[in-house]
Design an enzyme around this catalytic site. Structure first.
Site, PDB file in Angstrom:
ATOM      1  N   TYR A  99      42.212  61.541  29.503  1.00 11.84           N
ATOM      2  CA  TYR A  99      41.587  62.151  30.677  1.00 11.84           C
ATOM      3  C   TYR A  99      42.385  63.302  31.298  1.00 11.84           C
ATOM      4  O   TYR A  99      41.966  63.856  32.301  1.00 11.84           O
ATOM      5  CB  TYR A  99      41.273  61.107  31.747  1.00 11.84           C
ATOM      6  CG  TYR A  99      42.430  60.191  32.121  1.00 11.84           C
ATOM      7  CD1 TYR A  99      43.598  60.694  32.687  1.00 11.84           C
ATOM      8  CD2 TYR A  99      42.334  58.811  31.923  1.00 11.84           C
ATOM      9  CE1 TYR A  99      44.653  59.859  33.021  1.00 11.84           C
ATOM     10  CE2 TYR A  99      43.384  57.962  32.254  1.00 11.84           C
ATOM     11  CZ  TYR A  99      44.535  58.492  32.799  1.00 11.84           C
ATOM     12  OH  TYR A  99      45.576  57.672  33.129  1.00 11.84           O
TER      13      TYR A  99
ATOM     14  N   CYS B  38      32.868   6.471  44.755  1.00 11.01           N
ATOM     15  CA  CYS B  38      32.483   5.058  44.684  1.00 11.01           C
ATOM     16  C   CYS B  38      33.676   4.119  44.660  1.00 11.01           C
ATOM     17  O   CYS B  38      33.494   2.908  44.658  1.00 11.01           O
ATOM     18  CB  CYS B  38      31.607   4.806  43.455  1.00 11.01           C
ATOM     19  SG  CYS B  38      32.499   4.923  41.907  1.00 11.01           S
TER      20      CYS B  38
ATOM     21  N   LYS C 217      38.924  53.291  45.235  1.00 12.02           N
ATOM     22  CA  LYS C 217      38.940  51.934  44.677  1.00 12.02           C
ATOM     23  C   LYS C 217      37.683  51.147  45.012  1.00 12.02           C
ATOM     24  O   LYS C 217      37.027  51.398  46.020  1.00 12.02           O
ATOM     25  CB  LYS C 217      40.149  51.181  45.245  1.00 12.02           C
ATOM     26  CG  LYS C 217      41.461  51.754  44.784  1.00 12.02           C
ATOM     27  CD  LYS C 217      42.073  50.857  43.764  1.00 12.02           C
ATOM     28  CE  LYS C 217      43.541  51.163  43.608  1.00 12.02           C
ATOM     29  NZ  LYS C 217      44.302  49.983  43.274  1.00 12.02           N
TER      30      LYS C 217
ATOM     31  N   CYS D 272      37.876   6.836  42.306  1.00 11.91           N
ATOM     32  CA  CYS D 272      36.809   7.816  42.481  1.00 11.91           C
ATOM     33  C   CYS D 272      36.512   7.999  43.973  1.00 11.91           C
ATOM     34  O   CYS D 272      36.287   7.018  44.677  1.00 11.91           O
ATOM     35  CB  CYS D 272      35.566   7.339  41.752  1.00 11.91           C
ATOM     36  SG  CYS D 272      34.125   8.351  42.063  1.00 11.91           S
TER      37      CYS D 272
ATOM     38  N   ASP E  37      41.489  50.503  34.315  1.00 15.79           N
ATOM     39  CA  ASP E  37      42.562  49.629  34.780  1.00 15.79           C
ATOM     40  C   ASP E  37      43.431  49.244  33.592  1.00 15.79           C
ATOM     41  O   ASP E  37      43.286  48.171  33.015  1.00 15.79           O
ATOM     42  CB  ASP E  37      41.956  48.387  35.446  1.00 15.79           C
ATOM     43  CG  ASP E  37      42.967  47.683  36.326  1.00 15.79           C
ATOM     44  OD1 ASP E  37      44.077  48.227  36.511  1.00 15.79           O
ATOM     45  OD2 ASP E  37      42.642  46.598  36.824  1.00 15.79           O
TER      46      ASP E  37
ATOM     47  N   GLU F 116      35.141  60.512  37.497  1.00 11.97           N
ATOM     48  CA  GLU F 116      35.419  59.712  36.303  1.00 11.97           C
ATOM     49  C   GLU F 116      35.636  58.250  36.675  1.00 11.97           C
ATOM     50  O   GLU F 116      35.781  57.918  37.849  1.00 11.97           O
ATOM     51  CB  GLU F 116      36.703  60.227  35.618  1.00 11.97           C
ATOM     52  CG  GLU F 116      36.639  61.688  35.228  1.00 11.97           C
ATOM     53  CD  GLU F 116      37.987  62.201  34.727  1.00 11.97           C
ATOM     54  OE1 GLU F 116      38.871  61.385  34.392  1.00 11.97           O
ATOM     55  OE2 GLU F 116      38.147  63.434  34.686  1.00 11.97           O
TER      56      GLU F 116
ATOM     57  N   CYS G 298      35.270   8.760  35.974  1.00  8.46           N
ATOM     58  CA  CYS G 298      35.044   7.628  36.861  1.00  8.46           C
ATOM     59  C   CYS G 298      34.390   6.525  36.060  1.00  8.46           C
ATOM     60  O   CYS G 298      33.442   6.768  35.310  1.00  8.46           O
ATOM     61  CB  CYS G 298      34.147   8.061  38.017  1.00  8.46           C
ATOM     62  SG  CYS G 298      33.390   6.661  38.855  1.00  8.46           S
TER      63      CYS G 298
ATOM     64  N   LYS H 125      37.990  54.951  36.872  1.00  9.49           N
ATOM     65  CA  LYS H 125      39.428  54.683  36.966  1.00  9.49           C
ATOM     66  C   LYS H 125      39.720  53.457  36.106  1.00  9.49           C
ATOM     67  O   LYS H 125      39.462  52.318  36.505  1.00  9.49           O
ATOM     68  CB  LYS H 125      39.851  54.454  38.411  1.00  9.49           C
ATOM     69  CG  LYS H 125      41.368  54.276  38.550  1.00  9.49           C
ATOM     70  CD  LYS H 125      41.789  54.274  40.002  1.00  9.49           C
ATOM     71  CE  LYS H 125      43.282  54.189  40.218  1.00  9.49           C
ATOM     72  NZ  LYS H 125      44.056  53.391  39.288  1.00  9.49           N
TER      73      LYS H 125
ATOM     74  N   CYS I 138      28.284   4.708  40.858  1.00  7.75           N
ATOM     75  CA  CYS I 138      28.818   5.927  41.436  1.00  7.75           C
ATOM     76  C   CYS I 138      27.679   6.857  41.863  1.00  7.75           C
ATOM     77  O   CYS I 138      26.826   7.198  41.048  1.00  7.75           O
ATOM     78  CB  CYS I 138      29.709   6.625  40.411  1.00  7.75           C
ATOM     79  SG  CYS I 138      30.503   8.081  41.094  1.00  7.75           S
TER      80      CYS I 138
HETATM   81  S1  IVH Z   1      44.115  61.324  36.361  1.00  8.86           S
HETATM   82  C1  IVH Z   1      47.534  63.880  37.991  1.00  8.86           C
HETATM   83  N1  IVH Z   1      42.050  59.948  35.631  1.00  8.86           N
HETATM   84  O1  IVH Z   1      45.238  55.724  37.667  1.00  8.86           O
HETATM   85  C2  IVH Z   1      46.480  62.875  37.858  1.00  8.86           C
HETATM   86  N2  IVH Z   1      44.049  58.780  36.172  1.00  8.86           N
HETATM   87  O2  IVH Z   1      47.098  55.936  40.360  1.00  8.86           O
HETATM   88  C3  IVH Z   1      46.634  62.074  36.632  1.00  8.86           C
HETATM   89  N3  IVH Z   1      43.875  56.331  35.875  1.00  8.86           N
HETATM   90  O3  IVH Z   1      48.339  57.152  36.952  1.00  8.86           O
HETATM   91  C4  IVH Z   1      45.784  60.901  36.590  1.00  8.86           C
HETATM   92  N4  IVH Z   1      41.803  56.320  35.177  1.00  8.86           N
HETATM   93  O4  IVH Z   1      47.197  55.658  35.173  1.00  8.86           O
HETATM   94  C5  IVH Z   1      43.333  59.906  36.038  1.00  8.86           C
HETATM   95  N5  IVH Z   1      40.128  58.857  34.894  1.00  8.86           N
HETATM   96  C6  IVH Z   1      41.411  58.800  35.313  1.00  8.86           C
HETATM   97  C7  IVH Z   1      42.118  57.599  35.416  1.00  8.86           C
HETATM   98  C8  IVH Z   1      43.440  57.616  35.873  1.00  8.86           C
HETATM   99  C9  IVH Z   1      42.865  55.580  35.430  1.00  8.86           C
HETATM  100  C10 IVH Z   1      45.177  55.784  36.281  1.00  8.86           C
HETATM  101  C11 IVH Z   1      46.346  56.580  35.815  1.00  8.86           C
HETATM  102  C12 IVH Z   1      46.975  57.085  37.061  1.00  8.86           C
HETATM  103  C13 IVH Z   1      46.515  56.083  38.080  1.00  8.86           C
HETATM  104  C14 IVH Z   1      46.396  56.657  39.457  1.00  8.86           C
END
Ligand code: IVH
Length: 677
Positions: free
Chosen positions: A233, A419, A322, A416, A126, A122, A434, A124, A440
């Site tokens: 998720y 110049c 990451k 400047c 932010d 999946e 300037c 991640k 210049c």
């Molecule tokens: S699963 C037990 N899935 O990333 C596992 N976390 O440091 C529960 N996060 O605390 C998390 N996208 O805030 C999961 N597709 C994703 C995620 C995700 C972002 C965040 C979440 C979690 C942190 C992990």
């Protein structure tokens, strides 16, 4: 970062304090002072240290609990199923995916011949982790993660997020806690910051902190100002719900309940499948409408997840992989200024080279002086550099707590660097400029092109390419040098031949004889267009008189206002500019001079200002303009209350609308002809 101190015990204590502080800033203040990469490095170091010296582990060590905590003001919510975080792989190569797979195979005791493990891969997101509790399908509590055990009740704010259903669709169980991420899109973030900038407010750092701040606004009405979204998720506590067999099935089930589930997930086979997912997501990461900081791998089978279980802080069946960081701290080494083609002076930060967003950044534009002051950036500061995708790098903020002694606020230089002319910033302007327009080097090409343009000295053939070659080759420094060019020099330049060189030379010679108005226009004085140049020429009659004119004297010229008058005075006050004018005269550039013409113009349109817009049926713009001026009228570029008539042709646009708004008389071509008699 601090240097490792002598004893492991002291270092561990240092690290703990630093991490606890970072957690507080991140989770409670929404104002982190460490990049994710820095935080991870500290965390890993502490983990390693504690592993090597188990006697150093304290019960309150951040490794023993989930980071974060609660702020005052929200009711605490106990998570019946703790909200865990996931182990993070900071190695940004495919190796991390393969290692995770190898570890899972070991933990599951799979032999080398066992088929590949299925994973749900999946994005991640932010954002801010959120737990939504639905009882009999109705949203009852929305809580932040907090320390993982106890979070904050932010239900009032979360109810205002349009994408979060107040009621689940279909056959909902008695209890279903849904976990996911609250986030803000890049577009909404950018729009929000534009509004902030326009209102002169503080700029937000990034979408994540902005979203987190909004969810944790005590006043729910503030939260809606920042548009938020949610992706589900995972699950927390459930009652009366038959768990699906896999994470993939769970995501589908969540979507069927009417919850927003991001569709960018895949079930892949083995470490290679994970690595391929990582690479494909990283390649299109910046095209996503929201920010992600990596991908998450989860063992797809929920039965296997149960088999793998948990460590203190993290599930053993998942890992966050990451991407290279987009924000990194570095040192601000110097603030220089750059001069643009129009004389705009822009401060540029020179930073200790830092690898961020996939490239090494050493220079970061700072836009303008106010921006530096607003962010209180000082040479010597530790600053966070951010580079997201193709966006130019920016300095997000400085870390005042890491500021060395004896730093000083930055000031715009007064001269400047190119110049030596004065740098001037007008009271109402953001941009400093300037004043050495004619000399210049940074402005040279632009100035030369303008000088040679058709409405100025009209040197045919002296265009972009030739000016580039002449300036880059060091043949021309200022406009006066043009008159010293000979045919062999010109002919030797790229794309030039004997014949074209001779033509340019002839055009240069012909331009020596000009008019005072053209000459003034050709100087490229800021705010002095063709019409003003003509007014100035007529009013003063001679260049020396104009050069000696005070602002007050300039204000007497028809249609000259303070901005223009001051600009003219500053231009001629600059010794470098005067020197070029002397050189031009020496080179033989001349014009007829006469007595000042200060009497009102004569003719049917004397004293009248007209604006032309759209396409007239029989006259070009220039023809219409010439006719109006011959009748004593003046043609202005924009409609104001001082405009007497707007002459509108076909496809007239905003100027016509403006005229109607201000009640200015509008004529067509026939009307204009009637006026001219
Ligand atoms: S699963 C037990 N899935 O990333 C596992 N976390 O440091 C529960 N996060 O605390 C998390 N996208 O805030 C999961 N597709 C994703 C995620 C995700 C972002 C965040 C979440 C979690 C942190 C992990």
């Amino acid at each position: 970062m601090t240097a490792p101190s002598s004893s492991p015990a002291r270092r561990a204590a240092d690290l703990r304090a630093r991490i606890v502080d970072a957690n507080r800033r991140y989770y409670e203040d929404d104002n982190p002072d460490l990049s994710d990469a820095e935080y991870d490095a500290l965390y890993r170091e502490l983990e390693a240290l504690e592993k090597a010296h188990p006697e150093l582990v304290t019960p309150d060590s951040p490794t023993q609990r989930v980071g974060g905590g609660r702020t005052q003001g929200f009711a605490p919510v106990t998570h019946r199923v703790p909200m865990l975080s996931i182990q993070t792989a900071t190695d940004t190569t495919a190796a991390a995916a393969l290692e995770f797979d190898a570890r899972i195979r070991r933990d599951l005791e799979l032999g080398p011949d066992a088929p590949p493990v299925a994973y749900c891969a999946e994005l991640k997101f932010d954002g801010l982790a959120m737990s939504l509790r639905y009882e009999h399908g109705v949203l009852t509590i929305a809580a932040t993660r907090g320390d993982g055990e106890t979070g904050e009740d932010v239900t009032a704010n979360v109810r205002r997020i349009p994408g979060i259903p107040a009621r689940l669709r279909g056959n909902a169980p008695p209890v279903l806690e849904v976990r996911g991420e609250i986030y803000m899109t890049r577009a909404d973030f950018a729009a929000l910051n534009e509004r902030q900038a326009a209102a002169g407010g503080r700029l937000f750092v990034n979408p994540r902190n902005t979203a987190a701040g909004a969810v944790r606004q005590l006043d729910a009405s503030d939260a809606v100002e920042r548009p938020l979204h949610f992706f589900a998720y995972a699950l927390g506590e459930t009652d009366g719900y038959a768990l699906p067999a896999t994470q993939g099935d769970l995501l589908r089930a969540l979507a069927r309940f009417g919850l927003p589930v991001n569709e960018d997930w895949r079930v892949v086979q083995g470490g290679e499948g994970l690595a391929a997912f990582y690479a494909s997501v990283e390649a299109r990461r910046h095209a996503l409408p929201f920010e992600i900081d990596g991908v998450v791998y989860k063992v797809d089978s929920l039965a296997r997840q149960r088999q793998l279980g948990f460590r203190t802080r993290e599930p053993r069946w998942a890992v966050a992989h990451k991407f290279p960081p987009q924000e990194m701290p570095t040192t601000l080494v110097a603030i220089d200024v750059q001069v643009g083609r129009t004389g705009a002076v822009t401060p540029v930060a020179r930073v200790e080279p830092v690898f961020v967003g996939g490239t090494t950044v050493t220079n970061v534009t700072l836009h303008n002086e106010d921006e530096i002051r607003r962010r209180d950036l000082r040479v010597g500061d530790t600053v966070i550099v951010r580079r997201a995708g193709d966006v130019i790098p920016q300095i997000v903020r400085s870390l005042p707590e890491r500021r060395p002694r004896g730093t000083e606020p930055w000031e715009m230089p007064t001269q400047c660097p190119e110049c030596g002319s004065a740098i001037v910033r007008l009271p109402d302007e953001v941009i400093a400029r300037c004043e050495g327009g004619l000399v210049c080097p940074a402005q040279r090409k632009q100035a030369l092109l303008h000088f040679a343009s058709r409405r100025a000295l009209d040197i045919e053939g002296l265009g972009d390419k030739l000016v580039d070659a002449l300036v880059d080759g060091g043949f021309v420094h200022s406009a006066a040098d043009i008159y010293a060019l000979d045919v062999p020099t010109l002919a030797a330049l790229p794309r030039m031949a004997e014949k074209s060189a001779a033509n340019v030379r002839a055009a240069i010679d012909a331009s020596r004889t000009t008019t005072l108005a053209r000459f003034i226009y050709g100087l490229g004085i800021r705010h002095v267009g063709e019409a003003s140049a003509r007014d100035l020429a007529a009013h003063f009659g001679a260049l020396d008189a104009l050069m000696a004119a005070s602002v007050d004297a300039l204000l007497e010229v028809r249609d000259v206002g303070p901005v223009l008058a001051e600009s003219v005075e500053r231009f001629f006050a600059e010794p470098h500019n005067r020197a070029v004018i002397t050189a031009l005269r020496k080179a033989g550039v001349h014009w007829p001079e006469g007595p000042p013409q200060r009497a009102a113009a004569e003719g049917p349109l004397a004293g009248r200002t007209l604006v032309l817009t759209g396409t007239l049926p029989h006259l070009t713009r220039d023809e219409a303009k010439a006719m109006i001026e011959a009748a004593g009228g003046k043609v202005a570029g924009s409609v104001s209350k001082k405009t007497d008539y707007v002459v509108a042709g076909e496809e007239a646009g905003s100027k016509l609308a403006k005229a109607e708004e201000l009640g200015v008389a509008v004529l067509d071509e026939a009307g204009l002809r009637a006026l001219l008699g």
